[in-house]
Design a protein around this motif. Structure first.
Motif, PDB file in Angstrom:
ATOM      1  N   TYR A 397       0.838  -1.183   0.000  1.00 36.97           N
ATOM      2  CA  TYR A 397       0.000   0.000   0.000  1.00 36.97           C
ATOM      3  C   TYR A 397       0.879   1.240   0.000  1.00 36.97           C
ATOM      4  CZ  TYR A 397      -3.641  -3.256   1.315  1.00 36.97           C
ATOM      5  OH  TYR A 397      -4.507  -4.299   1.334  1.00 36.97           O
ATOM      6  N   ALA A 398       0.350   2.320  -0.591  1.00 38.56           N
ATOM      7  CA  ALA A 398       1.121   3.546  -0.681  1.00 38.56           C
ATOM      8  C   ALA A 398       0.930   4.343   0.598  1.00 38.56           C
ATOM      9  CB  ALA A 398       0.661   4.353  -1.882  1.00 38.56           C
ATOM     10  N   ARG A 399       1.944   4.415   1.424  1.00 38.74           N
ATOM     11  CA  ARG A 399       1.860   5.148   2.676  1.00 38.74           C
ATOM     12  C   ARG A 399       3.145   5.953   2.839  1.00 38.74           C
ATOM     13  NH1 ARG A 399      -2.358   2.491   5.374  1.00 38.74           N
ATOM     14  NH2 ARG A 399      -2.934   0.639   4.206  1.00 38.74           N
ATOM     15  N   ARG A 400       3.004   7.197   3.104  1.00 39.11           N
ATOM     16  CA  ARG A 400       4.155   8.070   3.268  1.00 39.11           C
ATOM     17  C   ARG A 400       3.923   8.910   4.515  1.00 39.11           C
ATOM     18  NH1 ARG A 400       8.419  10.099   0.095  1.00 39.11           N
ATOM     19  NH2 ARG A 400       8.095   8.214  -1.117  1.00 39.11           N
ATOM     20  N   ASP A 401       4.932   8.944   5.371  1.00 39.29           N
ATOM     21  CA  ASP A 401       4.816   9.666   6.634  1.00 39.29           C
ATOM     22  C   ASP A 401       3.608   9.164   7.431  1.00 39.29           C
ATOM     23  OD1 ASP A 401       5.915  12.860   5.287  1.00 39.29           O
ATOM     24  OD2 ASP A 401       7.049  11.133   5.989  1.00 39.29           O
ATOM     25  N   VAL A 402       3.390   7.841   7.441  1.00 43.67           N
ATOM     26  CA  VAL A 402       2.340   7.150   8.169  1.00 43.67           C
ATOM     27  C   VAL A 402       0.975   7.318   7.504  1.00 43.67           C
ATOM     28  CG1 VAL A 402       1.186   6.838  10.375  1.00 43.67           C
ATOM     29  CG2 VAL A 402       3.613   7.402  10.323  1.00 43.67           C
ATOM     30  N   LEU A 403       0.635   8.541   7.061  1.00 41.99           N
ATOM     31  CA  LEU A 403      -0.682   8.798   6.491  1.00 41.99           C
ATOM     32  C   LEU A 403      -0.822   8.106   5.140  1.00 41.99           C
ATOM     33  CD1 LEU A 403      -3.352  10.422   6.807  1.00 41.99           C
ATOM     34  CD2 LEU A 403      -2.281  12.204   5.416  1.00 41.99           C
ATOM     35  N   PRO A 404      -1.835   7.243   4.956  1.00 41.91           N
ATOM     36  CA  PRO A 404      -2.042   6.607   3.650  1.00 41.91           C
ATOM     37  C   PRO A 404      -2.597   7.620   2.651  1.00 41.91           C
ATOM     38  CG  PRO A 404      -3.799   5.993   5.144  1.00 41.91           C
ATOM     39  CD  PRO A 404      -2.845   6.814   5.943  1.00 41.91           C
ATOM     40  N   LEU A 405      -2.017   7.680   1.487  1.00 40.63           N
ATOM     41  CA  LEU A 405      -2.454   8.620   0.468  1.00 40.63           C
ATOM     42  C   LEU A 405      -3.200   7.883  -0.638  1.00 40.63           C
ATOM     43  CD1 LEU A 405       0.748  10.840   0.217  1.00 40.63           C
ATOM     44  CD2 LEU A 405      -1.322  11.247   1.550  1.00 40.63           C
ATOM     45  N   GLY A 406      -4.220   8.527  -1.151  1.00 39.29           N
ATOM     46  CA  GLY A 406      -5.030   7.922  -2.191  1.00 39.29           C
ATOM     47  C   GLY A 406      -6.404   7.520  -1.683  1.00 39.29           C
ATOM     48  N   LYS A 407      -6.581   7.434  -0.365  1.00 35.81           N
ATOM     49  CA  LYS A 407      -7.908   7.136   0.168  1.00 35.81           C
ATOM     50  C   LYS A 407      -8.800   8.360  -0.002  1.00 35.81           C
ATOM     51  CE  LYS A 407      -7.004   8.583   4.948  1.00 35.81           C
ATOM     52  NZ  LYS A 407      -8.175   9.462   5.133  1.00 35.81           N
ATOM     53  N   PHE A 408     -10.097   8.129  -0.178  1.00 31.37           N
ATOM     54  CA  PHE A 408     -11.014   9.250  -0.407  1.00 31.37           C
ATOM     55  C   PHE A 408     -12.362   8.917   0.226  1.00 31.37           C
ATOM     56  CE2 PHE A 408     -13.513  12.152  -3.337  1.00 31.37           C
ATOM     57  CZ  PHE A 408     -12.970  13.322  -2.846  1.00 31.37           C
ATOM     58  N   THR A 409     -12.383   8.987   1.567  1.00 33.26           N
ATOM     59  CA  THR A 409     -13.617   8.740   2.308  1.00 33.26           C
ATOM     60  C   THR A 409     -14.537   9.944   2.176  1.00 33.26           C
ATOM     61  OG1 THR A 409     -12.492   7.320   3.903  1.00 33.26           O
ATOM     62  CG2 THR A 409     -14.585   8.289   4.590  1.00 33.26           C
ATOM     63  N   VAL A 410     -15.758   9.700   1.716  1.00 31.65           N
ATOM     64  CA  VAL A 410     -16.733  10.774   1.494  1.00 31.65           C
ATOM     65  C   VAL A 410     -17.847  10.670   2.519  1.00 31.65           C
ATOM     66  CG1 VAL A 410     -18.498  11.664  -0.094  1.00 31.65           C
ATOM     67  CG2 VAL A 410     -16.239  11.051  -0.963  1.00 31.65           C
ATOM     68  N   ASN A 411     -18.163  11.792   3.142  1.00 30.50           N
ATOM     69  CA  ASN A 411     -19.327  11.891   4.027  1.00 30.50           C
ATOM     70  C   ASN A 411     -20.452  12.578   3.255  1.00 30.50           C
ATOM     71  OD1 ASN A 411     -20.165  14.019   6.859  1.00 30.50           O
ATOM     72  ND2 ASN A 411     -21.195  12.187   6.129  1.00 30.50           N
ATOM     73  N   LEU A 412     -21.449  11.795   2.878  1.00 32.40           N
ATOM     74  CA  LEU A 412     -22.621  12.347   2.193  1.00 32.40           C
ATOM     75  C   LEU A 412     -23.625  12.746   3.263  1.00 32.40           C
ATOM     76  CD1 LEU A 412     -23.949  12.856  -0.591  1.00 32.40           C
ATOM     77  CD2 LEU A 412     -24.970  10.567  -0.399  1.00 32.40           C
ATOM     78  N   SER A 413     -23.615  14.025   3.614  1.00 32.26           N
ATOM     79  CA  SER A 413     -24.526  14.529   4.646  1.00 32.26           C
ATOM     80  C   SER A 413     -25.816  15.031   3.990  1.00 32.26           C
ATOM     81  CB  SER A 413     -23.853  15.649   5.444  1.00 32.26           C
ATOM     82  OG  SER A 413     -23.487  16.727   4.586  1.00 32.26           O
ATOM     83  N   GLY A 414     -26.797  15.359   4.833  1.00 29.50           N
ATOM     84  CA  GLY A 414     -28.073  15.821   4.304  1.00 29.50           C
ATOM     85  C   GLY A 414     -28.992  14.689   3.882  1.00 29.50           C
ATOM     86  N   CYS A 415     -28.647  13.461   4.240  1.00 31.33           N
ATOM     87  CA  CYS A 415     -29.495  12.326   3.880  1.00 31.33           C
ATOM     88  C   CYS A 415     -30.716  12.287   4.801  1.00 31.33           C
ATOM     89  CB  CYS A 415     -28.721  11.018   4.005  1.00 31.33           C
ATOM     90  SG  CYS A 415     -27.325  10.891   2.873  1.00 31.33           S
ATOM     91  N   PRO A 416     -31.880  11.900   4.268  1.00 37.70           N
ATOM     92  CA  PRO A 416     -33.085  11.825   5.110  1.00 37.70           C
ATOM     93  C   PRO A 416     -32.872  10.871   6.273  1.00 37.70           C
ATOM     94  CG  PRO A 416     -33.646  11.625   2.781  1.00 37.70           C
ATOM     95  CD  PRO A 416     -32.154  11.556   2.875  1.00 37.70           C
ATOM     96  N   ARG A 417     -33.365  11.252   7.435  1.00 36.46           N
ATOM     97  CA  ARG A 417     -33.176  10.448   8.641  1.00 36.46           C
ATOM     98  C   ARG A 417     -34.240   9.358   8.726  1.00 36.46           C
ATOM     99  NH1 ARG A 417     -30.485  10.609  13.338  1.00 36.46           N
ATOM    100  NH2 ARG A 417     -31.477   9.802  15.219  1.00 36.46           N
ATOM    101  N   ASN A 418     -33.819   8.182   9.177  1.00 38.71           N
ATOM    102  CA  ASN A 418     -34.728   7.044   9.330  1.00 38.71           C
ATOM    103  C   ASN A 418     -35.567   6.835   8.075  1.00 38.71           C
ATOM    104  OD1 ASN A 418     -33.858   6.519  11.957  1.00 38.71           O
ATOM    105  ND2 ASN A 418     -35.314   7.990  12.832  1.00 38.71           N
ATOM    106  N   ASN A 419     -34.909   6.827   6.955  1.00 44.03           N
ATOM    107  CA  ASN A 419     -35.580   6.699   5.674  1.00 44.03           C
ATOM    108  C   ASN A 419     -34.937   5.564   4.899  1.00 44.03           C
ATOM    109  OD1 ASN A 419     -36.270   7.488   2.750  1.00 44.03           O
ATOM    110  ND2 ASN A 419     -37.444   8.987   3.937  1.00 44.03           N
ATOM    111  N   ILE A 420     -35.615   5.095   3.871  1.00 40.35           N
ATOM    112  CA  ILE A 420     -35.076   4.005   3.066  1.00 40.35           C
ATOM    113  C   ILE A 420     -34.075   4.511   2.038  1.00 40.35           C
ATOM    114  CG2 ILE A 420     -37.137   2.594   3.349  1.00 40.35           C
ATOM    115  CD1 ILE A 420     -37.977   3.490   0.546  1.00 40.35           C
ATOM    116  N   PHE A 421     -33.798   5.812   2.031  1.00 39.00           N
ATOM    117  CA  PHE A 421     -32.913   6.397   1.027  1.00 39.00           C
ATOM    118  C   PHE A 421     -31.518   5.752   1.056  1.00 39.00           C
ATOM    119  CE2 PHE A 421     -29.611   9.578   0.064  1.00 39.00           C
ATOM    120  CZ  PHE A 421     -29.896   9.794  -1.281  1.00 39.00           C
ATOM    121  N   THR A 422     -30.906   5.720   2.252  1.00 40.53           N
ATOM    122  CA  THR A 422     -29.553   5.164   2.346  1.00 40.53           C
ATOM    123  C   THR A 422     -29.530   3.690   1.981  1.00 40.53           C
ATOM    124  OG1 THR A 422     -28.872   6.761   4.031  1.00 40.53           O
ATOM    125  CG2 THR A 422     -27.627   4.715   3.912  1.00 40.53           C
TER     126      THR A 422
END
Length: 661
Positions: A397-422
């Motif tokens: 895996y590509a890791r430099r200075d401990v932090l892995p680079l290339g990862k792209f975790t996305v937080n999709l906020s604004g999703c309806p709560r307690n809904n079947i959307f997710t």
């Protein structure tokens, strides 16, 4: 002489011929490997080999050639066995040499005995992997592999099924009633070679491998990482180059199937024998049960060939480095633009008309930790780290200075709560990627689920957890179901482990007295109502342009509206682009540096190192998404534009809510 089909149906006959022709030379083992390697290179030959992923064990002939697509869940201790041994007939004193490789039970005639003191005996070593099907493997992947199979199988017993090949999902009755499998295997004893009193080939304390009767003990835990998984677990016995494999590797193995019911007889006799003493039986009953489970439930595969898989997408060539694969890649890349446009439109509809969120979802789905280089920009004494090209050794895996680079975790906020959307967004992702899992982030799940694998020293095995996933698995964390409540100690540890996976792309397995760090490469998408409690690389706030009157009907109609051929192009697109190389030229590097310096001058407070790193990530995946393996000025400007739109939306939402998301 063996017939043409013997290499599939009776590989032992091939091995026997090579052994007989080359002993006492020591290269007979290499010639066996070369023989089967050449056979599997023939046109569609790999499709002739039955797969344990597709066919229930009781439909396969014992000692036939099989294949298995799997993940290494655990590695057991190495074992010693008789690689070559000699039998003697007490009446005639006739001696015969036998090979022990690829066998669990010694082969000898009714009037023969094994000469344990023979000078011809060769003791060898092999490694046993405990392997499970790839966790979270999508249904379309399984179906595609089944469709491509040309294997001809039939029951190994007198039972006649209604069809020649069934998947494990269609064979639940046998899973729920293992005694039926055992009865069927016992009925196939005519296919098994063994002595009147069979002997195990391991030369270590044979009492260390007892079987505990399923009727007298709790059901065997097959140790799948994810709940609800189906399919076989296998003991994969590897004879060479096992150091090149590690836990969580995805493998395809070709080997000889061993489901010998004699093993159960031998182990039970050893367990019940009054001649055993404490020294001879040092393994605990639980360890014996885990390491020598019934072969009808956990078959053995004696590996002839094994390879790590670049990917598990059946729509792509298995190895993209081969010459014939380059034509496939070239042809697909020529039609990349319309495929991307259609995928963007499809995901825009799935995200309720939000095209910006759809753009970021595409970038997320093709992201991977695989290439990196560190650039250092110095501005006002700050060191700014960004990403460029540096190809690492295959499998790392590509890791430099401990932090892995290339990862792209996305937080999709604004999703309806307690809904079947997710739930429906996850179903769509399931249809696009080869492996995925939806983790519902509820208080109950956090407090009661086992996230981190841990070592069970009593059974001497690694007990799996939800975060023991294969590389490139898509993990969708559904935070919309999180409600007020109290996390207990286990819940806090689980949330911490999830945060560490996202930030560092590693999971610290619990070995009781210490923790062992296992690097991973997991794509994490977090859906939430407000800003996620978990860390992320990028937050995108959903802005629906339409609200369907019936969300269930709307989401379901999206997939049915897509032609299967178009859906397959989406699947190829997302898998292929993850495997492409990427670079940044010196010219563009200089331009990016100058641009960043200018951005810092104009707005030193809001333009940070994180902004540069994120924009370079967006530029990289944006370039790959259009088939460009190097960064251009145009894509850099487009990345800046997307980031500006995303930030403006977050700022707008902040003003609407009166507090930070």
């Amino acid at each position: 002489m063996p017939c043409v089909a013997d290499w599939l149906n009776n590989p032992f006959s091939i091995v026997q011929d090579i052994f007989a022709q080359n002993v006492p030379n020591s290269d007979w083992e290499k010639k066996v490997t070369e023989y089967f390697k050449e056979k599997l290179k023939e046109n569609n030959a790999t499709n002739w080999v039955p797969s344990l992923n597709d066919v229930p064990v009781h439909y396969l002939k014992p000692n036939s050639l099989v294949k298995f697509r799997c993940m290494v869940q655990d590695m057991f201790d190495p074992e010693f066995y008789m690689g070559v041994y000699e039998t003697v007939d007490p009446n005639t004193n006739a001696r015969v040499l036998h090979f022990g490789k690829y066998r669990d039970v010694a082969e000898c005639g009714p009037q023969q005995e094994i000469d344990l003191n023979s000078s011809q005996t060769v003791t060898s070593e092999r490694q046993t992997f405990y392997c499970v099907p790839v966790p979270g493997e999508s249904a379309w992947v399984k179906e595609a592999y089944i469709s491509a199979s040309q294997a001809r199988v039939s029951p190994s017993t007198s039972y006649t099924p209604s069809r020649h090949k069934r998947s494990y999902e269609e064979d639940e009755d046998m899973d729920l009633h293992p005694s039926k499998q055992k009865e069927q295997h016992m009925g196939s004893g005519g296919d098994i070679h063994g002595c009147v009193e069979p002997k195990r080939l391991e030369t270590e304390a044979s009492a260390g491998h007892h079987l505990i009767s399923p009727n007298c003990s709790p059901p065997l835990d097959l140790n799948f990482p994810l709940p609800g998984e189906k399919g076989p677990a296998c003991l994969v016995k590897v004879y060479e180059s096992w150091d090149s494999f590690k836990v969580n590797d995805v493998l395809e193995v070709y080997g000889i199937l061993s489901v010998d019911p004699v093993l159960s007889i031998v182990n039970n006799e050893e367990r019940d024998s009054s001649t055993l003493n404490a020294v001879e039986s040092m393994d605990t009953a639980e360890e014996q049960r885990v390491h020598s489970p019934p072969a009808s439930l956990v078959p053995r595969i004696h590996v002839i060939l094994a390879q790590k898989l670049q990917h598990i997408n059946p729509l792509l060539p298995a190895c993209l480095n081969e010459e014939e694969s380059k034509t496939f890649v070239s042809n697909f890349m020529s039609e990349l633009s319309p495929v991307r446009a259609e995928l963007l439109g499809f995901l825009t509809h799935a995200l309720l008309g939000d095209s910006l969120a759809a753009e970021y979802l595409i970038l997320h789905l093709i992201s991977t930790v695989c290439i990196t280089q560190k650039l250092t920009f110095v501005q006002n004494g700050e060191k700014i780290y960004s990403q460029k090209r540096e190809r690492k050794a295959e499998g790392s895996y590509a890791r430099r200075d401990v932090l892995p680079l290339g990862k792209f975790t996305v937080n999709l906020s604004g999703c309806p709560r307690n809904n079947i959307f997710t739930e429906h967004i996850y179903r769509i992702i399931q249809q696009l990627v080869p492996a995925s899992y939806r983790l519902q982030m509820t208080i109950e799940n956090m407090n009661h689920s086992r996230f981190i694998p841990h070592k069970d020293y009593t059974a001497n095995r690694l007990v799996s957890g939800v975060l023991q996933l294969a590389s490139n698995t898509s993990l969708v964390v559904d935070e919309t179901q999180l409600e007020q409540g109290q996390l207990d100690t286990k819940g806090v540890h689980n949330v911490t482990a999830l945060g560490n996976l996202i930030t560092w792309q590693k999971v610290d397995y619990d070995f009781n007295y210490h923790q062992m760090e296992f690097p991973c490469n997991i794509n994490v998408l977090i859906t939430s109502e407000g800003r996620s409690l978990l860390p992320s690389d990028c937050q995108v706030h959903l802005q629906p342009q339409l609200i369907p009157p019936n969300m269930e009907e709307y989401m379901s109609s999206l997939l049915t509206a897509v032609l299967p051929s178009v859906l397959n192009k989406f699947r190829i697109y997302l898998s292929l682009l993850r495997l492409l190389d990427y670079s940044i030229s010196e010219e563009v590097t200089k331009a990016v540096e100058e641009d960043f310096v200018e951005m810092r001058k104009n707005d030193p407070e809001s333009v940070t190192a994180d902004d540069l790193h994120r924009t370079l990530l967006v530029a990289r995946f944006l370039s790959l998404s259009v088939g460009q393996t190097t960064l251009s000025r145009e894509r850099w400007l487009r990345a800046k534009q997307l980031e500006a739109l995303r930030k403006a939306r977050l700022q707008q939402q902040k003003c609407v809510n009166g507090n930070e998301l």
